[in-house]
Design a protein around this motif. Structure first.
Motif, PDB file in Angstrom:
ATOM      1  N   VAL A  30      16.473  59.995  44.566  1.00 46.06           N
ATOM      2  CA  VAL A  30      15.382  60.764  45.173  1.00 46.06           C
ATOM      3  C   VAL A  30      14.437  59.847  45.935  1.00 46.06           C
ATOM      4  O   VAL A  30      14.086  60.099  47.093  1.00 46.06           O
ATOM      5  CB  VAL A  30      14.603  61.560  44.100  1.00 46.06           C
ATOM      6  CG1 VAL A  30      13.292  62.122  44.689  1.00 46.06           C
ATOM      7  CG2 VAL A  30      15.455  62.692  43.558  1.00 46.06           C
ATOM      8  N   TYR A  31      14.029  58.753  45.298  1.00 46.53           N
ATOM      9  CA  TYR A  31      13.083  57.844  45.953  1.00 46.53           C
ATOM     10  C   TYR A  31      13.704  57.161  47.166  1.00 46.53           C
ATOM     11  O   TYR A  31      13.026  56.906  48.165  1.00 46.53           O
ATOM     12  CB  TYR A  31      12.551  56.817  44.952  1.00 46.53           C
ATOM     13  CG  TYR A  31      11.476  57.380  44.049  1.00 46.53           C
ATOM     14  CD1 TYR A  31      10.216  57.681  44.554  1.00 46.53           C
ATOM     15  CD2 TYR A  31      11.718  57.636  42.699  1.00 46.53           C
ATOM     16  CE1 TYR A  31       9.226  58.210  43.738  1.00 46.53           C
ATOM     17  CE2 TYR A  31      10.746  58.170  41.869  1.00 46.53           C
ATOM     18  CZ  TYR A  31       9.492  58.455  42.404  1.00 46.53           C
ATOM     19  OH  TYR A  31       8.513  58.991  41.603  1.00 46.53           O
ATOM     20  N   VAL A  32      15.001  56.880  47.102  1.00 52.85           N
ATOM     21  CA  VAL A  32      15.692  56.290  48.252  1.00 52.85           C
ATOM     22  C   VAL A  32      15.733  57.288  49.411  1.00 52.85           C
ATOM     23  O   VAL A  32      15.613  56.920  50.583  1.00 52.85           O
ATOM     24  CB  VAL A  32      17.122  55.853  47.862  1.00 52.85           C
ATOM     25  CG1 VAL A  32      17.937  55.502  49.105  1.00 52.85           C
ATOM     26  CG2 VAL A  32      17.065  54.665  46.925  1.00 52.85           C
ATOM     27  N   HIS A  33      15.899  58.579  49.075  1.00 53.27           N
ATOM     28  CA  HIS A  33      16.070  59.607  50.097  1.00 53.27           C
ATOM     29  C   HIS A  33      14.765  60.222  50.589  1.00 53.27           C
ATOM     30  O   HIS A  33      14.800  61.213  51.323  1.00 53.27           O
ATOM     31  CB  HIS A  33      16.964  60.727  49.544  1.00 53.27           C
ATOM     32  CG  HIS A  33      18.381  60.319  49.327  1.00 53.27           C
ATOM     33  ND1 HIS A  33      19.221  60.927  48.392  1.00 53.27           N
ATOM     34  CD2 HIS A  33      19.123  59.336  49.906  1.00 53.27           C
ATOM     35  CE1 HIS A  33      20.400  60.348  48.419  1.00 53.27           C
ATOM     36  NE2 HIS A  33      20.360  59.368  49.320  1.00 53.27           N
ATOM     37  N   LEU A  34      13.618  59.665  50.237  1.00 58.45           N
ATOM     38  CA  LEU A  34      12.346  60.244  50.664  1.00 58.45           C
ATOM     39  C   LEU A  34      12.212  60.288  52.186  1.00 58.45           C
ATOM     40  O   LEU A  34      11.464  61.113  52.727  1.00 58.45           O
ATOM     41  CB  LEU A  34      11.163  59.473  50.066  1.00 58.45           C
ATOM     42  CG  LEU A  34      10.830  59.799  48.600  1.00 58.45           C
ATOM     43  CD1 LEU A  34       9.745  58.893  48.079  1.00 58.45           C
ATOM     44  CD2 LEU A  34      10.423  61.261  48.445  1.00 58.45           C
ATOM     45  N   ASP A  35      12.901  59.398  52.872  1.00 58.98           N
ATOM     46  CA  ASP A  35      12.860  59.396  54.338  1.00 58.98           C
ATOM     47  C   ASP A  35      14.071  60.083  54.950  1.00 58.98           C
ATOM     48  O   ASP A  35      14.268  60.023  56.164  1.00 58.98           O
ATOM     49  CB  ASP A  35      12.753  57.950  54.870  1.00 58.98           C
ATOM     50  CG  ASP A  35      11.414  57.323  54.525  1.00 58.98           C
ATOM     51  OD1 ASP A  35      10.404  58.025  54.645  1.00 58.98           O
ATOM     52  OD2 ASP A  35      11.400  56.144  54.129  1.00 58.98           O
ATOM     53  N   ASN A  36      14.910  60.707  54.114  1.00 63.22           N
ATOM     54  CA  ASN A  36      16.108  61.405  54.601  1.00 63.22           C
ATOM     55  C   ASN A  36      16.058  62.833  54.060  1.00 63.22           C
ATOM     56  O   ASN A  36      16.510  63.126  52.968  1.00 63.22           O
ATOM     57  CB  ASN A  36      17.383  60.683  54.128  1.00 63.22           C
ATOM     58  CG  ASN A  36      18.637  61.281  54.741  1.00 63.22           C
ATOM     59  OD1 ASN A  36      18.681  62.457  55.089  1.00 63.22           O
ATOM     60  ND2 ASN A  36      19.666  60.459  54.881  1.00 63.22           N
ATOM     61  N   ARG A  37      15.473  63.737  54.859  1.00 61.41           N
ATOM     62  CA  ARG A  37      15.207  65.085  54.375  1.00 61.41           C
ATOM     63  C   ARG A  37      16.471  65.818  53.935  1.00 61.41           C
ATOM     64  O   ARG A  37      16.488  66.505  52.916  1.00 61.41           O
ATOM     65  CB  ARG A  37      14.492  65.884  55.468  1.00 61.41           C
ATOM     66  CG  ARG A  37      14.242  67.323  55.106  1.00 61.41           C
ATOM     67  CD  ARG A  37      13.280  67.972  56.090  1.00 61.41           C
ATOM     68  NE  ARG A  37      13.577  67.620  57.451  1.00 61.41           N
ATOM     69  CZ  ARG A  37      14.493  68.250  58.187  1.00 61.41           C
ATOM     70  NH1 ARG A  37      15.203  69.213  57.666  1.00 61.41           N
ATOM     71  NH2 ARG A  37      14.694  67.903  59.450  1.00 61.41           N
ATOM     72  N   THR A  38      17.578  65.660  54.697  1.00 60.86           N
ATOM     73  CA  THR A  38      18.814  66.374  54.358  1.00 60.86           C
ATOM     74  C   THR A  38      19.323  65.980  52.976  1.00 60.86           C
ATOM     75  O   THR A  38      19.645  66.835  52.143  1.00 60.86           O
ATOM     76  CB  THR A  38      19.893  66.080  55.412  1.00 60.86           C
ATOM     77  OG1 THR A  38      19.398  66.474  56.694  1.00 60.86           O
ATOM     78  CG2 THR A  38      21.174  66.843  55.110  1.00 60.86           C
ATOM     79  N   GLU A  39      19.388  64.676  52.708  1.00 64.01           N
ATOM     80  CA  GLU A  39      19.861  64.207  51.405  1.00 64.01           C
ATOM     81  C   GLU A  39      18.878  64.564  50.294  1.00 64.01           C
ATOM     82  O   GLU A  39      19.277  64.875  49.171  1.00 64.01           O
ATOM     83  CB  GLU A  39      20.087  62.686  51.444  1.00 64.01           C
ATOM     84  CG  GLU A  39      21.219  62.245  52.361  1.00 64.01           C
ATOM     85  CD  GLU A  39      22.554  62.846  51.939  1.00 64.01           C
ATOM     86  OE1 GLU A  39      22.807  62.942  50.719  1.00 64.01           O
ATOM     87  OE2 GLU A  39      23.331  63.238  52.828  1.00 64.01           O
ATOM     88  N   LEU A  40      17.590  64.519  50.641  1.00 70.11           N
ATOM     89  CA  LEU A  40      16.560  64.828  49.638  1.00 70.11           C
ATOM     90  C   LEU A  40      16.694  66.275  49.163  1.00 70.11           C
ATOM     91  O   LEU A  40      16.611  66.556  47.966  1.00 70.11           O
ATOM     92  CB  LEU A  40      15.173  64.599  50.236  1.00 70.11           C
ATOM     93  CG  LEU A  40      13.990  64.674  49.266  1.00 70.11           C
ATOM     94  CD1 LEU A  40      14.077  63.567  48.222  1.00 70.11           C
ATOM     95  CD2 LEU A  40      12.671  64.570  50.029  1.00 70.11           C
ATOM     96  N   LEU A  41      16.918  67.204  50.094  1.00 65.18           N
ATOM     97  CA  LEU A  41      17.069  68.597  49.717  1.00 65.18           C
ATOM     98  C   LEU A  41      18.318  68.808  48.851  1.00 65.18           C
ATOM     99  O   LEU A  41      18.329  69.650  47.948  1.00 65.18           O
ATOM    100  CB  LEU A  41      17.134  69.477  50.966  1.00 65.18           C
ATOM    101  CG  LEU A  41      15.834  69.530  51.801  1.00 65.18           C
ATOM    102  CD1 LEU A  41      16.041  70.362  53.051  1.00 65.18           C
ATOM    103  CD2 LEU A  41      14.685  70.086  50.991  1.00 65.18           C
TER     104      LEU A  41
END
Length: 693
Positions: A30-41
């Protein structure tokens, strides 16, 4: 509703992906994907499975929410908290535990401007069984009050804020002393929406006293700025300037000060200097504010600056600069509107992406399930059951998607119609606002009034943007002429008649050189009738007016229906100059009010017209004259919701004439607002007071 369906579909579609992934691994992703909205969702689709061990993972789950808030990722926050709340319900978490998740979901709805969702959740968790902590209850009530205020329901907002006040305990008072001041501040803002100056100033002062005690300099500046804004609203510009400057001082010495807050203070001080007749100082402060607004990208304050600068340059006759400021005003206004549109489009894009991802996962799940059924023919009962279930699910999804598309199409049509109506409304409001500028041009400026009538006030309160009431002044080498007029109607029709009548009075004094007040009203009547004579229809419009001519202590008066009131200590000296049928007296303590009667005919069409009387008077220093229209006396209000009436207004002016001329003006404004309360204003109001030197 579509969002909920997508979340449920996503939950079931991702069941087969829930392996043995640990919470720590998932949290790291989650923290890695904070700048990647698609992966975060995608990560959020599996967030709910960790809620079952809330006691173990609760702080870490909420820490992720805090990170989303810090990064202003409000839409993603709503998706995340919605997933946790849905899973928490299925896991049957206790009411108090669910309350903290529901509260954060409500805040997410609030940040995304979804008022209905916010209100529903907050009202739910305020119930006793959720056992919400006291401070959280206060925060919830404050947000509910803010929503009511945003929906222009200040009375209901005040009710919520008072409930919040009742929740404050000694412990809260000790640990969070500024909470009470925040509530007082919001009650003050609600009263300003109700046009209650006294209550507004009262609550902002209470907030200021608490903030002063706690040495919260930035908050002190906010309270003083709010008090200044109320004084500005009631046109007590001297008082407004004092509070705006004090507010700026406290803001500027605070470590919490921002470029936007300083820019707001300079804007307020600048616009007040402009109203007080100091355009050079106003220009300096407004341009300084603009510089800070541009650095902070605060377009809301920037828009206000350009609007005031346009008016300022126009008043100086600098049309090029005025046109440039007006162009910048519209440019910033359109940019603000564009930002809101962009924000809404981005939000829609996020939702669409989530739907597409959820649908893709659902189709993969269907395909995998069919392969499994073909290999497991021995479980035909299960296969057929699942097959029917899947078909039913797809049919339901198809129907829901079709309904959703129809809803989107209908919303688009409604939105287009709404935009068309808003454009037309904006055009109408823009035209009326421009007409106000034209009408304002016929009114004497504050500088001119202060120059020729040093001890005076004019309290002018139109019912609509433009008005049928107006005040007028003309000066010659020997005399100063002043009038307060009430034209037929109010709003746009009244404003049109007021321009005709004002022009007629200008012609009577300037073109025809008349000096006697009665002769001026006779000539004005002739010119008004001449203006309306071109119409094919019978036009009986005109005005009621009080007109005086001043030279030192000598006053000449003529009136059309509207009389002249004089407050004086020496009644006999004034009434001795009059015939008994020309006046009536109201006695007071030390002073009395003498009403000089007007002719019982208007300026305009009237059968059996007679020439207007001119009444000459010698007055004494300290005598105070009042010219007025009937709007104040006709206003409904008070505990019985009745008219204020002329006799009550006489008594009020008599009793407040011991105050300074400016304090009496503020007293009149306060009395009107207190009497009117939440009632609609029924007519334009104009009262002028002049003290004899």
């Amino acid at each position: 509703m579509p969002n909920r369906i997508v979340y449920i579909v996503a939950f079931f579609a991702s069941l087969n992906t829930f392996g043995q992934e640990s919470f720590q691994i998932w949290k790291s992703k989650v923290y890695v994907h904070l700048d990647n909205r698609t992966e975060l969702l995608k990560d959020f689709q599996s967030a709910g499975r960790f809620i079952e061990k809330e006691s173990k993972h609760g702080k870490a789950l909420l820490a992720i929410d805090d990170s989303l808030v810090a990064r202003e990722m409000y839409f993603e926050r709503q998706v995340y908290m919605d997933t946790l709340v849905s899973s928490g319900r299925r896991s049957k978490l206790s009411k108090p535990v669910m309350a903290k998740y529901l509260k954060r979901l409500a805040y997410a709805y609030y940040d995304n401007d979804q008022a209905e969702g916010t209100t529903d959740i907050l009202n739910k968790i305020l119930a006793k069984e959720y056992r919400l902590p006291t401070l959280s209850r206060i925060e919830c009530l404050m947000i509910l009050g803010n929503l009511e205020l945003n929906f222009q329901l200040p009375d209901r907002a005040i009710s919520k804020y008072r409930r919040a006040l009742s929740e404050i305990t000694a412990q809260v008072e000790k640990n969070k002393p500024l909470v009470r001041s925040s509530i007082y501040n919001n009650i003050g803002l609600a009263h300003s929406r109700l046009n209650n100056p006294d209550s507004t100033i009262y609550y902002h002062r209470k907030a200021f006293n608490i903030r002063k005690k706690e040495n919260s300099t930035y908050a002190m500046g906010q309270s003083l700025n709010n008090i200044g804004a109320m004084y500005y609203e009631i046109q007590a510009f001297d008082s407004a300037l004092v509070y705006f400057e004090k507010g700026y001082h406290f803001r500027s010495v605070s470590s919490e000060a921002t470029e936007s807050s300083l820019a707001e203070s300079w804007t307020n001080i600048g616009k007040t200097h402009f109203r007080l007749g100091n355009p050079t100082k106003a220009k300096e402060l407004l341009e300084k504010s603009l510089e800070y607004c541009k650095r902070a990208n605060n377009m809301a304050i920037m828009k206000r600056n350009y609007e005031i600068l346009h008016e300022l340059y126009a008043s100086e006759g600098d049309l090029k600069a005025a046109y440039s400021a007006l162009g910048n005003y519209y440019l910033v206004r359109d940019s603000l509107y564009g930002l809101e549109e962009t924000k809404e489009l981005l939000r829609s894009s996020y939702k669409q992406e989530l739907r597409e991802q959820a649908l893709s996962d659902s189709l993969n799940r269907v395909a995998n399930r069919k392969i499994f059924e073909e290999k497991s023919r021995r479980e035909e009962v299960i296969k057929y059951g699942l097959g029917f279930a899947l078909v039913g699910l797809l049919l339901i999804l198809g129907l829901l998607l079709r309904n959703y598309r129809n809803k989107v199409r209908s919303n688009k049509q409604i939105s287009q119609q709404k935009n068309s109506l808003e454009e037309k409304n904006d055009e109408i409001i823009g035209s009326i606002t421009y007409a106000k500028r034209l009408q304002d041009a016929i009114l004497p400026s504050e500088q001119s009034l202060n120059k020729h009538l040093p001890e005076q006030f004019v309290w002018y309160r139109p019912k609509d943007i433009v008005a049928g009431d107006f005040y007028w002044m003309h000066t010659s080498l020997e005399h100063t002429f002043f009038a307060v007029s009430d034209c037929t109607g109010h709003g746009v029709p009244g404003a049109l008649v007021s321009i005709v009548c004002s022009n007629a009075m200008n012609r009577a004094t300037k073109e025809f050189g008349l000096k006697e007040t009665g002769a001026i009203l006779d000539k004005t009547t002739e010119l008004v009738l001449e203006s309306f004579s071109e119409s094919k229809e019978n036009v009986n419009d005109g005005m009621d007016v009080s007109l005086i001519r001043l030279k030192d202590k000598t006053v000449q008066f003529s009136g059309a229906y509207n009389g002249l009131w004089i407050v004086s200590e020496d009644v006999k000296a004034i009434t001795g100059q009059l015939q008994s049928n020309q006046f009536r007296v109201m006695e007071g303590e030390g002073k009395s009010l003498i009403e000089i009667k007007a002719n019982r005919q208007p300026v305009g069409y009237y059968e059996n017209r007679v020439p207007f009387n001119s009444i000459d008077l010698e007055l004494n220093s300290g005598d105070r004259l009042f010219l007025f229209t009937d709007g104040f006396g006709d206003q409904f209000g008070g505990s019985d919701n009745k008219k204020y009436k002329t006799s009550k207004l006489k008594r009020f002016l008599l009793e407040t004439s011991t105050q300074s001329i400016l304090d009496q003006r503020l007293a009149i404004a306060t009395e009107f607002e207190a009497w009117k309360g939440s009632n609609e204003q029924v007519d334009d109001v104009c009262i002028a007071g002049i003290e004899i030197d």
